[in-house]
Design an enzyme around this catalytic site. Structure first.
Site, PDB file in Angstrom:
ATOM      1  N   GLU A 174      41.619  39.410  80.996  1.00  0.00           N
ATOM      2  CA  GLU A 174      40.817  40.115  79.877  1.00  0.00           C
ATOM      3  C   GLU A 174      40.187  38.876  79.191  1.00  0.00           C
ATOM      4  O   GLU A 174      38.720  39.177  78.700  1.00  0.00           O
ATOM      5  CB  GLU A 174      41.848  40.683  79.064  1.00  0.00           C
ATOM      6  CG  GLU A 174      42.426  41.988  79.724  1.00  0.00           C
ATOM      7  CD  GLU A 174      43.647  42.572  78.950  1.00  0.00           C
ATOM      8  OE1 GLU A 174      44.337  43.644  79.494  1.00  0.00           O
ATOM      9  OE2 GLU A 174      43.988  42.008  77.933  1.00  0.00           O
ATOM     10  N   ARG A 219      57.838   9.286  71.059  1.00  0.00           N
ATOM     11  CA  ARG A 219      58.811  10.221  71.471  1.00  0.00           C
ATOM     12  C   ARG A 219      60.073  10.656  70.741  1.00  0.00           C
ATOM     13  O   ARG A 219      60.642  11.631  70.441  1.00  0.00           O
ATOM     14  CB  ARG A 219      59.284   9.932  73.203  1.00  0.00           C
ATOM     15  CG  ARG A 219      60.310  10.868  73.677  1.00  0.00           C
ATOM     16  CD  ARG A 219      60.772  10.554  75.298  1.00  0.00           C
ATOM     17  NE  ARG A 219      59.380  10.735  76.039  1.00  0.00           N
ATOM     18  CZ  ARG A 219      59.185  11.688  76.846  1.00  0.00           C
ATOM     19  NH1 ARG A 219      60.225  12.673  76.497  1.00  0.00           N
ATOM     20  NH2 ARG A 219      58.141  11.677  77.505  1.00  0.00           N
TER      21      ARG A 219
END
Length: 431
Positions: free
Chosen positions: A133, A112
């Site tokens: 779509e 991190r």
């Protein structure tokens, strides 16, 4: 669990719904508090050793990655392809760039303190249209097979034979495409039973005999769980693909009690604030220039690579000549996997057969078709994506602020104009 005193002395006869809300509120609040505490204080806008491109589906991210990010880093610094769940050991990375559809919870698997994050957001209504779509498009490729069973069996053989990652391995398509494929085959079988060989309709989003209509698609459970408010959940690390054990409970509570979404939105906004870079699909050209002026110089200062300078120069040239990003601006026509894999699920070539339909014409067709969608459906999409709408507006509002935040890079860059497109700098200003 005793809910009587959770909300300050509530009645023991509180309704089941009230009890559920109290429990959910506690779950979501505790998660949000923990998530905000984990955010590292400091300059999140300074590039770290590893760059995580959090790819929100249907934002043009794959094109964006290839046209901008990868050109700066180069193939040698790219981590093994993951797309969905890590496929390399993050404890021993020999790479500087990872791009996946994983949500923010992947940070628990990465170093991190040494990782920067970037993402691209798109207007939620357009993203829902595009998800619909793309689900129909990819699922319809299987209709060349005689039946659903043969298509499914061939898919299994192809996935076993090829080591590459296909769309069916990528979130959220690994949920949406098989589901849509099954629906398409059922509708094809129904047409055969009715003797229908051709269906004519002016509304391509509502051809029930051919494919699931949009108004039905947006209300299906799998869509509610993976598409709606998907960007917010992805940035918050709460998708159904999350590494966090509590992600399901938090997401379920927010979906059940929408008022609790405020906590998730707060976390997502905070994370956007701390990201190295946030692009906008609708403003790709402006976002690309921002990337070149902000991220590019930092990459060069870290890796001091000739190939990175060449990549930045090429990006600059393409921005000036409207090359690469044109596809992205045209509604993200390149699929999430087509630029990276060399096969489709049906074993056919990974080349689109659109010789007779230009990008501009295809986009014109889509835009005209969307005009036929009833306002009631559009309003429902907005309602189902209220968190994403607010997150997108938040990102839009922060775009100008981000430009003003980096005058240092632009000032230093201006002193380095000595070679090619040298609008960039290194610590010793060797361009």
């Amino acid at each position: 669990m005793d809910f009587a005193g959770v909300n300050g002395g509530g009645s023991v006869d509180a309704s089941s719904a009230e009890k559920d809300f109290v429990q959910c509120e506690k779950i979501v609040r505790e998660w949000a508090r923990s998530a905000l505490e984990e955010e590292i204080e400091g300059d999140g806008h300074t590039l770290q050793d590893l760059l995580f491109f959090l790819h929100v589906p249907r934002t043009g991210g794959r094109t964006y990655f290839h046209c901008l990010v990868k050109k700066v880093y180069g193939a040698a610094l790219e981590c093994p392809r993951s797309y969905d769940k890590l496929r390399f050991d993050p404890r021993k990375p020999k790479c500087r760039l990872v791009a996946t559809h994983d949500d923010y919870s992947i940070m628990s698997m990465l170093p991190r303190e040494k990782t920067s994050v970037m993402t691209v957001l798109r207007h939620p209504v357009d993203r829902v249209f595009s998800a619909y779509e793309f689900s129909v498009e990819v699922a319809s490729r299987f209709l060349v097979h005689p039946n659903l069973t043969s298509a499914t069996e061939l898919t299994k053989r192809i996935r076993a034979k090829h080591k590459g990652v296909s769309t069916l391995d990528i979130w959220p398509w690994k949920y949406l495409v098989p589901w849509m494929r099954e629906d398409l085959f059922a509708r094809r079988d129904a047409r055969k039973m009715k003797g229908l060989s051709y269906v004519n309709s002016n509304d391509s989003y509502n051809v029930e005999e051919m494919a699931m209509p949009l108004h039905q698609f947006i209300n299906e459970p799998v869509v509610l769980d993976t598409v709606h408010n998907g960007a917010t959940f992805q940035v918050a690390g709460l998708t159904n693909n999350s590494y966090l054990a509590e992600a399901h409970d938090v997401r379920h509570c927010v979906q059940k009690f929408t008022i609790l979404g405020e906590h998730v939105l707060q976390v997502a906004q905070k994370r956007l604030d701390n990201m190295l870079f946030v692009g906008l699909t609708e403003k790709h050209r402006e976002s690309a220039k921002m990337f070149v002026n902000v991220v590019g110089p930092q990459v060069i200062s870290q890796i001091a690579s000739d190939s990175s300078m060449e990549g930045l120069s090429k990006i600059k040239s393409e921005l000036n000549s409207s090359v690469c990003l044109t596809v992205t601006e045209q509604n993200s026509l390149l699929s999430d996997s087509e630029l990276d894999s060399n096969y489709h699920q049906d074993g056919t070539s990974d080349q689109k057969t659109t010789e007779n339909v230009s990008t501009e014409n295809l986009e014109g067709i889509k835009k005209n078709a969307r005009l036929l969608v009833p306002d009631t459906v559009l309003q429902q999409i907005r309602s189902l994506n209220s968190l994403d709408l607010r997150l997108f507006k938040y990102a839009e509002g922060g775009a100008q602020e981000r430009v003003q935040r980096f005058p240092r890079h632009q000032t230093l860059a201006s002193h380095c104009i000595s070679h090619m497109f040298c609008l960039f700098y290194t610590p010793v200003c060797k361009c």
